[in-house]
Design a protein around this motif. Structure first.
Motif, PDB file in Angstrom:
ATOM      1  N   GLN A  78      -6.162  12.810  16.330  1.00  0.00           N
ATOM      2  CA  GLN A  78      -4.890  12.126  16.538  1.00  0.00           C
ATOM      3  C   GLN A  78      -5.090  10.722  17.116  1.00  0.00           C
ATOM      4  OE1 GLN A  78      -1.941  14.836  18.411  1.00  0.00           O
ATOM      5  NE2 GLN A  78      -3.361  16.482  17.923  1.00  0.00           N
ATOM      6  N   TYR A 132      -1.584  15.633  11.320  1.00  0.00           N
ATOM      7  CA  TYR A 132      -2.539  14.539  11.532  1.00  0.00           C
ATOM      8  C   TYR A 132      -3.785  14.713  10.660  1.00  0.00           C
ATOM      9  CZ  TYR A 132      -0.186  12.153  15.385  1.00  0.00           C
ATOM     10  OH  TYR A 132       0.691  11.421  16.144  1.00  0.00           O
ATOM     11  N   GLN A 151      -2.894  13.695   7.154  1.00  0.00           N
ATOM     12  CA  GLN A 151      -2.678  12.255   7.024  1.00  0.00           C
ATOM     13  C   GLN A 151      -3.966  11.454   7.193  1.00  0.00           C
ATOM     14  OE1 GLN A 151       0.259  12.273   5.400  1.00  0.00           O
ATOM     15  NE2 GLN A 151       0.742  10.368   6.496  1.00  0.00           N
ATOM     16  N   THR A 152      -4.789  11.851   8.176  1.00  0.00           N
ATOM     17  CA  THR A 152      -6.011  11.078   8.421  1.00  0.00           C
ATOM     18  C   THR A 152      -7.012  11.206   7.277  1.00  0.00           C
ATOM     19  OG1 THR A 152      -6.836  12.944   9.746  1.00  0.00           O
ATOM     20  CG2 THR A 152      -5.858  11.091  10.926  1.00  0.00           C
ATOM     21  N   ASP A 195      -1.472   3.714  10.977  1.00  0.00           N
ATOM     22  CA  ASP A 195      -0.152   4.288  11.230  1.00  0.00           C
ATOM     23  C   ASP A 195       0.021   5.450  10.260  1.00  0.00           C
ATOM     24  OD1 ASP A 195       2.527   4.945  11.407  1.00  0.00           O
ATOM     25  OD2 ASP A 195       3.203   2.873  11.654  1.00  0.00           O
ATOM     26  N   VAL A 196      -0.171   6.677  10.772  1.00  0.00           N
ATOM     27  CA  VAL A 196      -0.136   7.859   9.900  1.00  0.00           C
ATOM     28  C   VAL A 196       1.283   8.164   9.437  1.00  0.00           C
ATOM     29  CG1 VAL A 196      -2.207   8.867  10.915  1.00  0.00           C
ATOM     30  CG2 VAL A 196       0.026   9.428  11.878  1.00  0.00           C
ATOM     31  N   MET A 243      -6.442   8.233   5.318  1.00  0.00           N
ATOM     32  CA  MET A 243      -6.625   6.949   5.977  1.00  0.00           C
ATOM     33  C   MET A 243      -8.105   6.632   6.204  1.00  0.00           C
ATOM     34  SD  MET A 243      -3.339   6.447   6.330  1.00  0.00           S
ATOM     35  CE  MET A 243      -3.092   5.076   7.450  1.00  0.00           C
ATOM     36  N   GLU A 269       1.967   5.147   6.894  1.00  0.00           N
ATOM     37  CA  GLU A 269       0.818   5.012   5.995  1.00  0.00           C
ATOM     38  C   GLU A 269       0.454   3.538   5.786  1.00  0.00           C
ATOM     39  OE1 GLU A 269       1.243   7.276   2.428  1.00  0.00           O
ATOM     40  OE2 GLU A 269       1.307   9.202   3.497  1.00  0.00           O
TER      41      GLU A 269
END
Length: 288
Positions: free
Chosen positions: A183, A210, A213-214, A237-238, A217, A241
């Motif tokens: 996170q 998280y 999403q990560t 910024d998750v 990223m 995006e």
């Protein structure tokens, strides 16, 4: 109809109400207990309890308490205070490496449970004999973890709300520093540990989001070769995006995740020694 009752230390159990006594949340009820009777407070009523019940046998509600029963209940609370301090003294007398956390009298007085924490297994057989000789009832010593200790004592978290473990959390999931890293939280033990001196339970609540999403990223400190030069990933910024790149002379620019495909990706260098030191200092707060 099933009814959930709360007891001392946020202990909650579900019971049948075969005689269909009219209850409201906050009412007292006397229920069946192991080799006796106990008294608790109605915490929840309704069909939702069908989904909450486990595989353990469900006992019955016996009756509503009388005024005399409530007086006895309050007297038990007073006795618990005295028993707590007596047990602490006996622990010292027996030279046991344990911490007495709480004491709970069963309503009918036929059983007293002493809760304690300890780093290792404790041989408390002589202590039990000593306590049984004093109180003349069945004695149980139950070892609990530091998270359970916080649950029984209660309190409020840094968020200002009642501790999750005392309000709704039923089971404790293992929590490691990886939860914080996923996170992008600073590995600061003072900010990431709770009243129990273990990592915050809430680190698990959004972990799946998280992690998902990560994966999309780029990692922090990785770089991209762009037409404007080499930019280092300074922030992600998750939620929106987006990725913030830092260029020379501290110039920063924000990009949509899809825009990064037009640039050349440069993997980050190995973790710094500061990161390793932070992880080491935080490891002591993980579940053992």
């Amino acid at each position: 109809m099933m009814i959930e009752l709360a007891f001392k230390g946020e202990r909650k159990e579900i019971y049948h109400n075969p005689q269909q006594f009219p209850f409201q949340v906050g009412d007292y009820a006397i229920v069946e207990a192991e080799k006796g009777e106990d008294l608790g407070i109605v915490n929840q009523i309704g069909s939702y309890l069908e989904r909450k019940k486990g595989d353990a046998p469900i006992r019955n509600i016996i009756r509503k308490p009388t005024v005399g029963d409530l007086d006895r209940y309050r007297e038990n609370r007073r006795k618990e205070f005295d028993a707590y301090h007596l047990c602490k003294k006996k622990v010292i007398d027996h030279n046991l490496d344990m911490k007495v956390v709480d004491v709970e009298y069963q309503f009918d007085g036929q059983k007293i449970t002493f809760y304690f924490t300890a780093e290792k297994r404790v041989d408390f057989r002589e202590l039990v004999k000593d306590l049984a000789g004093i109180f003349r009832v069945r004695i149980e010593l139950r070892q609990i973890g530091v998270r359970d200790e916080a649950k029984r004592i209660g309190g409020y978290g840094a968020c200002g709300r009642k501790l999750c473990c005392t309000s709704w959390l039923k089971e404790f999931d293992p929590i490691t520093t990886q939860c914080a890293k996923e996170q992008n939280l600073p590995l600061n033990p003072q900010k990431l540990s709770g009243l129990c001196s273990r990592l915050l339970c809430c680190l698990m609540y959004e972990r799946d989001f998280y992690r998902a999403q990560t994966e999309k990223m780029p990692p922090l400190r990785s770089q991209y070769r762009t037409a404007k030069g080499i930019g280092t990933v300074a922030h992600i910024d998750v939620f929106n995006e987006t990725v913030t790149l830092q260029f020379a002379e501290n110039r920063v620019e924000k990009f949509e995740l899809g825009e990064l495909s037009d640039f050349t990706f440069i993997p980050p260098a190995e973790g710094s020694s500061d990161d390793a030191q932070q992880e080491t200092s935080l490891a002591q707060f993980e579940d053992k």
